[in-house]
Design a protein around this motif. Structure first.
Motif, mmCIF file in Angstrom:
data_model
loop_
_atom_site.group_PDB
_atom_site.id
_atom_site.type_symbol
_atom_site.label_atom_id
_atom_site.label_comp_id
_atom_site.label_asym_id
_atom_site.label_seq_id
_atom_site.Cartn_x
_atom_site.Cartn_y
_atom_site.Cartn_z
ATOM 1 N N ALA A 116 -6.786 13.034 -6.671
ATOM 2 C CA ALA A 116 -6.713 11.955 -5.673
ATOM 3 C C ALA A 116 -5.288 11.477 -5.417
ATOM 4 N N ALA A 117 -4.372 12.408 -5.188
ATOM 5 C CA ALA A 117 -2.983 12.063 -4.875
ATOM 6 C C ALA A 117 -2.672 12.472 -3.440
ATOM 7 N N ASP A 118 -1.662 11.808 -2.865
ATOM 8 C CA ASP A 118 -1.266 12.099 -1.484
ATOM 9 C C ASP A 118 -0.138 13.128 -1.405
ATOM 10 N N PHE A 119 0.808 13.001 -2.300
ATOM 11 C CA PHE A 119 1.953 13.907 -2.346
ATOM 12 C C PHE A 119 2.305 14.155 -3.803
ATOM 13 N N GLY A 120 3.040 15.240 -4.055
ATOM 14 C CA GLY A 120 3.354 15.555 -5.442
ATOM 15 C C GLY A 120 4.713 16.200 -5.601
ATOM 16 N N TYR A 121 5.135 16.267 -6.860
ATOM 17 C CA TYR A 121 6.368 16.960 -7.244
ATOM 18 C C TYR A 121 6.092 17.683 -8.557
ATOM 19 N N THR A 122 6.306 18.993 -8.583
ATOM 20 C CA THR A 122 6.354 19.667 -9.875
ATOM 21 C C THR A 122 7.753 19.466 -10.452
ATOM 22 N N VAL A 123 7.810 19.348 -11.774
ATOM 23 C CA VAL A 123 9.091 19.145 -12.465
ATOM 24 C C VAL A 123 9.324 20.404 -13.291
ATOM 25 N N THR A 131 15.234 10.794 -12.209
ATOM 26 C CA THR A 131 14.870 11.270 -10.877
ATOM 27 C C THR A 131 13.396 10.994 -10.595
ATOM 28 N N ILE A 132 12.535 11.238 -11.571
ATOM 29 C CA ILE A 132 11.112 10.931 -11.416
ATOM 30 C C ILE A 132 10.920 9.442 -11.123
ATOM 31 N N MET A 133 11.597 8.617 -11.886
ATOM 32 C CA MET A 133 11.472 7.164 -11.711
ATOM 33 C C MET A 133 11.991 6.733 -10.345
ATOM 34 N N MET A 134 13.107 7.317 -9.912
ATOM 35 C CA MET A 134 13.695 6.939 -8.632
ATOM 36 C C MET A 134 12.815 7.375 -7.466
ATOM 37 N N GLU A 164 16.954 11.927 -1.480
ATOM 38 C CA GLU A 164 17.512 10.575 -1.545
ATOM 39 C C GLU A 164 17.561 10.062 -2.983
ATOM 40 N N ALA A 165 16.533 10.382 -3.765
ATOM 41 C CA ALA A 165 16.530 9.946 -5.174
ATOM 42 C C ALA A 165 17.736 10.519 -5.920
ATOM 43 N N LEU A 166 18.023 11.783 -5.689
ATOM 44 C CA LEU A 166 19.177 12.409 -6.338
ATOM 45 C C LEU A 166 20.473 11.746 -5.896
ATOM 46 N N GLU A 167 20.609 11.501 -4.606
ATOM 47 C CA GLU A 167 21.838 10.888 -4.088
ATOM 48 C C GLU A 167 22.049 9.497 -4.670
ATOM 49 N N ARG A 168 20.990 8.710 -4.776
ATOM 50 C CA ARG A 168 21.120 7.353 -5.331
ATOM 51 C C ARG A 168 21.558 7.374 -6.793
ATOM 52 N N LYS A 218 0.871 -1.178 0.000
ATOM 53 C CA LYS A 218 0.000 0.000 0.000
ATOM 54 C C LYS A 218 0.907 1.226 0.000
ATOM 55 N N VAL A 219 1.000 1.892 -1.130
ATOM 56 C CA VAL A 219 1.945 2.995 -1.333
ATOM 57 C C VAL A 219 1.159 4.293 -1.497
ATOM 58 N N PRO A 220 1.609 5.400 -0.891
ATOM 59 C CA PRO A 220 0.943 6.682 -1.163
ATOM 60 C C PRO A 220 0.920 6.980 -2.663
ATOM 61 N N THR A 221 -0.148 7.600 -3.119
ATOM 62 C CA THR A 221 -0.252 7.985 -4.528
ATOM 63 C C THR A 221 0.538 9.272 -4.750
ATOM 64 N N ILE A 222 1.459 9.208 -5.696
ATOM 65 C CA ILE A 222 2.363 10.321 -5.966
ATOM 66 C C ILE A 222 1.994 10.960 -7.305
ATOM 67 N N CYS A 223 1.923 12.288 -7.314
ATOM 68 C CA CYS A 223 1.629 13.036 -8.538
ATOM 69 C C CYS A 223 2.878 13.723 -9.051
ATOM 70 N N PHE A 224 3.099 13.650 -10.356
ATOM 71 C CA PHE A 224 4.134 14.436 -11.024
ATOM 72 C C PHE A 224 3.428 15.414 -11.955
ATOM 73 N N CYS A 225 3.791 16.685 -11.834
ATOM 74 C CA CYS A 225 3.048 17.774 -12.489
ATOM 75 C C CYS A 225 3.994 18.677 -13.266
ATOM 76 N N ALA A 226 3.573 19.121 -14.435
ATOM 77 C CA ALA A 226 4.286 20.144 -15.208
ATOM 78 C C ALA A 226 3.250 20.983 -15.942
ATOM 79 N N HIS A 227 3.637 22.195 -16.301
ATOM 80 C CA HIS A 227 2.674 23.065 -16.991
ATOM 81 C C HIS A 227 2.977 23.156 -18.478
ATOM 82 N N MET A 228 1.914 23.302 -19.254
ATOM 83 C CA MET A 228 2.017 23.268 -20.708
ATOM 84 C C MET A 228 2.224 24.640 -21.323
ATOM 85 N N ASP A 229 1.834 25.702 -20.619
ATOM 86 C CA ASP A 229 1.901 27.031 -21.226
ATOM 87 C C ASP A 229 3.307 27.601 -21.151
ATOM 88 N N THR A 230 3.583 28.566 -22.013
ATOM 89 C CA THR A 230 4.837 29.315 -21.973
ATOM 90 C C THR A 230 4.538 30.774 -21.640
#
Length: 418
Positions: A198-205, A406-409, A348-352, A77-89
């Motif tokens: 419906a995500a628990d935590f997120g990261y903007t890229v 990094t996203i994958m890690m 930690e992902a970066l360090e690995r 049972k893993v928290p749901t993680i969101c990865f987000c980026a914006h499309m506009d310039t």
């Protein structure tokens, strides 16, 4: 344990080159959402590509948000993680007819952009280029921005999704993908359905230097000052006309010269920044952005701007004004300090991956600023984009590839720690 991906497996560059050629410039003066319909051109392409990857729930909603889920491949049972980026310039520089150029095996030379040879990207003016020797640098051709902000992040998320589906040995929980419109005009998540996400935590890229992870942003407001003068035929104006354009000019000239501006501040200093002006003799509208890491100082800057306005207006009897404040976003550290694990896993992902983590504050904002206050703690990780919002914008192919890893890690570590 690291992630074993061959360099030949990456498709992030191909995605990026395709995406930047689609004009997605947002419009701060539009009242529609998204602010420009053309942002959906990229959204529709992303939707098509996600469906082709076999992501069955991928869809585009009426507001221009793209949603998709990479299903969990673990029994945990893993928290749901969101990865987000914006499309506009950015509205600050044209995004029409972008012609990306790959400069192979960069060795420190000046990069002269062919469609406007006056645009020269010099290592002396772009210090991060000193770390790019031997890498491949992508620029625009000199008449537009590149769009690495934030299509580098979009491309990285798309390639990470593809590679996670290709490599089921990399275990992860449910991963939500979110692509947003209108981040550049401060409305990126204004109409986002958080229940649907419906995500628990997120990261903007949406970050810059390789290895950077940002858990603090500016707090931000918009101030609109509307100056009402008196217009009359100039042939009969003596003693009667109040030229709102001249009053606005006086107000701008009264702003601090050696502090509180982007050109005179750095690190944790905030600013008052005029960004646009429209008007006539009768009425002028001035648009400002106010920024600081501290919410109380943000209010102090607004009070100073209002005091300047009142002082200037008082010198023009009969002239009136409106002073309107709109909240844009708040410093996400106010939320992230209560959820340290989100940032720690990013580090930690970066360090690995053998990447030196650079934990820092950003003199700007991301969708993560507002998402954090909407219930999704959301730091920002690097995408490799540099010199945003201008014709000298650039990105490194190799940095984008590392953003994919990094996203994958991050996804892998959340599964391991569940």
């Amino acid at each position: 344990m690291s992630i074993q991906i061959n360099t030949q497996e990456f498709e992030v560059t191909e995605h990026f080159l395709q995406y930047v050629q689609i004009d997605t410039q947002s419009d701060p003066y539009s009242e529609s959402f998204p602010s420009t319909e053309k942002q959906k051109d990229l959204a529709n392409l992303l939707l098509k590509q996600l469906l082709e990857l076999g992501i069955k729930d991928a869809h585009l909603d009426e507001h221009g948000y793209v949603f998709a889920t990479i299903p969990s491949n673990t029994d945990k049972k893993v928290p749901t993680i969101c990865f987000c980026a914006h499309m506009d310039t950015s509205p600050d520089c044209s995004g029409f007819n972008v012609k990306p150029i790959i400069h192979k095996n960069y060795q420190g030379e000046d990069l002269i952009l062919p469609d406007d040879p006056k645009q020269i990207i010099k290592e002396s003016e772009h210090p991060d280029l000193t770390k790019q020797h031997g890498n491949d640098i992508i620029t625009a051709s000199g008449t537009t921005l590149l769009g690495a902000d934030n299509k580098a992040g979009v491309a990285a998320i798309m390639d990470a999704a593809r590679l996670l589906l290709k490599h089921p040995e990399i275990k992860h929980g449910d991963i939500r993908i979110l692509f947003t419109p209108d981040e550049e005009v401060g409305r990126g998540v204004e109409k986002l359905d958080m229940k649907k996400l419906a995500a628990d935590f997120g990261y903007t890229v949406d970050g810059e230097t390789l290895g950077s992870i940002e858990n603090e942003t500016f707090s931000a407001d918009e101030v609109i000052i509307r100056i009402q003068g008196i217009s009359i035929h100039p042939g009969f104006a003596k003693g009667k006309m109040l030229n709102a354009l001249k009053v606005a000019g006086k107000l701008l000239d009264s702003l601090p010269k050696d502090r509180l501006s982007p050109e005179t501040t750095s690190e944790r200093e905030g600013f008052i920044h005029p960004v646009a002006i429209q008007g006539t003799v009768e009425e002028v509208t001035l648009h400002f952005i106010i920024r600081d890491f501290n919410d109380d100082k943000l209010k102090d800057h607004e009070a100073e701007l209002k005091n300047i306005t009142e002082t200037v207006i008082a010198a023009y009897p009969g002239c009136t004004y409106e002073f309107i404040v709109h909240e844009q976003y708040r410093n996400m550290k106010n939320v992230l300090k209560d959820f340290p694990k989100v940032t720690e896993i990013g580090i930690e992902a970066l360090e690995r991956l053998g990447i030196n983590p650079i934990l820092r504050s950003i003199r700007g904002g991301t969708d993560g600023s507002r998402l954090s206050f909407m219930g999704l703690p959301c730091p920002n990780i690097f995408a490799g984009e540099h010199a945003f919002h201008g014709k000298q914008e650039w990105v490194s192919v190799q940095d984008m590839q590392k953003a994919v890893l990094t996203i994958m890690m991050i996804a892998k570590i959340w599964e391991e720690k569940a």
